[in-house]
Scaffold this motif. Structure first.
Motif, mmCIF file in Angstrom:
data_model
loop_
_atom_site.group_PDB
_atom_site.id
_atom_site.type_symbol
_atom_site.label_atom_id
_atom_site.label_comp_id
_atom_site.label_asym_id
_atom_site.label_seq_id
_atom_site.Cartn_x
_atom_site.Cartn_y
_atom_site.Cartn_z
ATOM 1 N N TRP A 1 8.265 66.294 -32.297
ATOM 2 C CA TRP A 1 9.611 66.565 -31.811
ATOM 3 C C TRP A 1 9.910 65.824 -30.510
ATOM 4 N N THR A 2 11.194 65.685 -30.248
ATOM 5 C CA THR A 2 11.710 65.105 -29.016
ATOM 6 C C THR A 2 12.918 65.923 -28.590
ATOM 7 N N TYR A 3 13.030 66.168 -27.293
ATOM 8 C CA TYR A 3 14.146 66.947 -26.751
ATOM 9 C C TYR A 3 14.910 66.145 -25.700
ATOM 10 N N TRP B 1 14.948 65.217 -38.927
ATOM 11 C CA TRP B 1 16.161 66.017 -38.766
ATOM 12 C C TRP B 1 16.485 66.171 -37.287
ATOM 13 N N GLY B 2 17.765 66.221 -37.009
ATOM 14 C CA GLY B 2 18.172 66.328 -35.613
ATOM 15 C C GLY B 2 19.294 67.325 -35.391
ATOM 16 N N TRP B 3 19.408 67.760 -34.146
ATOM 17 C CA TRP B 3 20.512 68.613 -33.695
ATOM 18 C C TRP B 3 21.314 67.852 -32.643
ATOM 19 N N ALA C 1 17.895 67.276 -29.948
ATOM 20 C CA ALA C 1 16.488 67.292 -30.330
ATOM 21 C C ALA C 1 16.356 66.743 -31.735
ATOM 22 N N HIS C 2 15.168 66.230 -32.036
ATOM 23 C CA HIS C 2 14.866 65.912 -33.424
ATOM 24 C C HIS C 2 13.441 66.312 -33.745
ATOM 25 N N ILE C 3 13.196 66.461 -35.044
ATOM 26 C CA ILE C 3 11.867 66.829 -35.513
ATOM 27 C C ILE C 3 11.546 65.978 -36.729
ATOM 28 N N THR D 1 28.367 75.480 -24.354
ATOM 29 C CA THR D 1 29.457 75.699 -25.295
ATOM 30 C C THR D 1 29.859 74.398 -25.959
ATOM 31 N N ALA D 2 29.830 74.390 -27.292
ATOM 32 C CA ALA D 2 30.124 73.176 -28.058
ATOM 33 C C ALA D 2 30.055 73.502 -29.540
ATOM 34 N N VAL D 3 30.427 72.517 -30.345
ATOM 35 C CA VAL D 3 30.149 72.579 -31.783
ATOM 36 C C VAL D 3 28.793 71.910 -31.991
ATOM 37 N N TYR D 4 27.925 72.609 -32.685
ATOM 38 C CA TYR D 4 26.569 72.134 -32.916
ATOM 39 C C TYR D 4 26.448 71.614 -34.347
ATOM 40 N N TYR D 5 25.839 70.430 -34.470
ATOM 41 C CA TYR D 5 25.703 69.767 -35.758
ATOM 42 C C TYR D 5 24.233 69.484 -36.055
#
Length: 118
Positions: free
Chosen positions: A57-59, A34-36, A49-51, A90-94
């Motif tokens: 994890w990776t950032y 899963w990622g952001w 980041a992903h997990i 500031t942004a839209v986070y997905y």
């Protein structure tokens, strides 16, 4: 139908914190990574980041040390703890999900707005 639903966005002052959640449903996510991501107006989508399923994890450099990604596999939920927020956050986070061995993300949420005031 697979759904990823983000929540927890909002308006916060610089230096503040927010915790985003991503709740997934509609299929099993065993083995999925899963990622952001985020996207600010006029800018390209940025990996944060992903997990992995096993918790690795990776950032991205831009958030390392300030953001923490985690997941609860039993609840099919992923989190992003964001501390030390800056106006440039500031942004839209997905949130998104992909099979562990894949490169492309198969599933995406609709996004949640994060606004950091100076």
């Amino acid at each position: 139908q697979v759904q990823l639903v983000e929540s927890g966005g909002g308006l916060v002052q610089a230096g503040g914190s927010l915790r985003l959640s991503c709740a997934a449903s509609g299929r099993t996510f065993i083995g999925y990574t899963w990622g952001w991501f985020r996207q600010a107006p006029g800018q390209e989508r940025e990996f944060l980041a992903h997990i992995t399923w096993s918790g690795g994890w990776t950032y991205a450099h831009s958030v390392k040390g300030r953001f923490t990604i985690s997941r609860d596999n039993a609840k099919n939920t992923m989190y992003l703890q964001m501390n030390g927020l800056k106006p440039e956050d500031t942004a839209v986070y997905y949130c998104a999900a992909r099979p562990g061995g894949a490169v492309e993300y198969d599933y995406w949420g609709q996004g949640t707005q994060v606004t950091v005031s100076s």
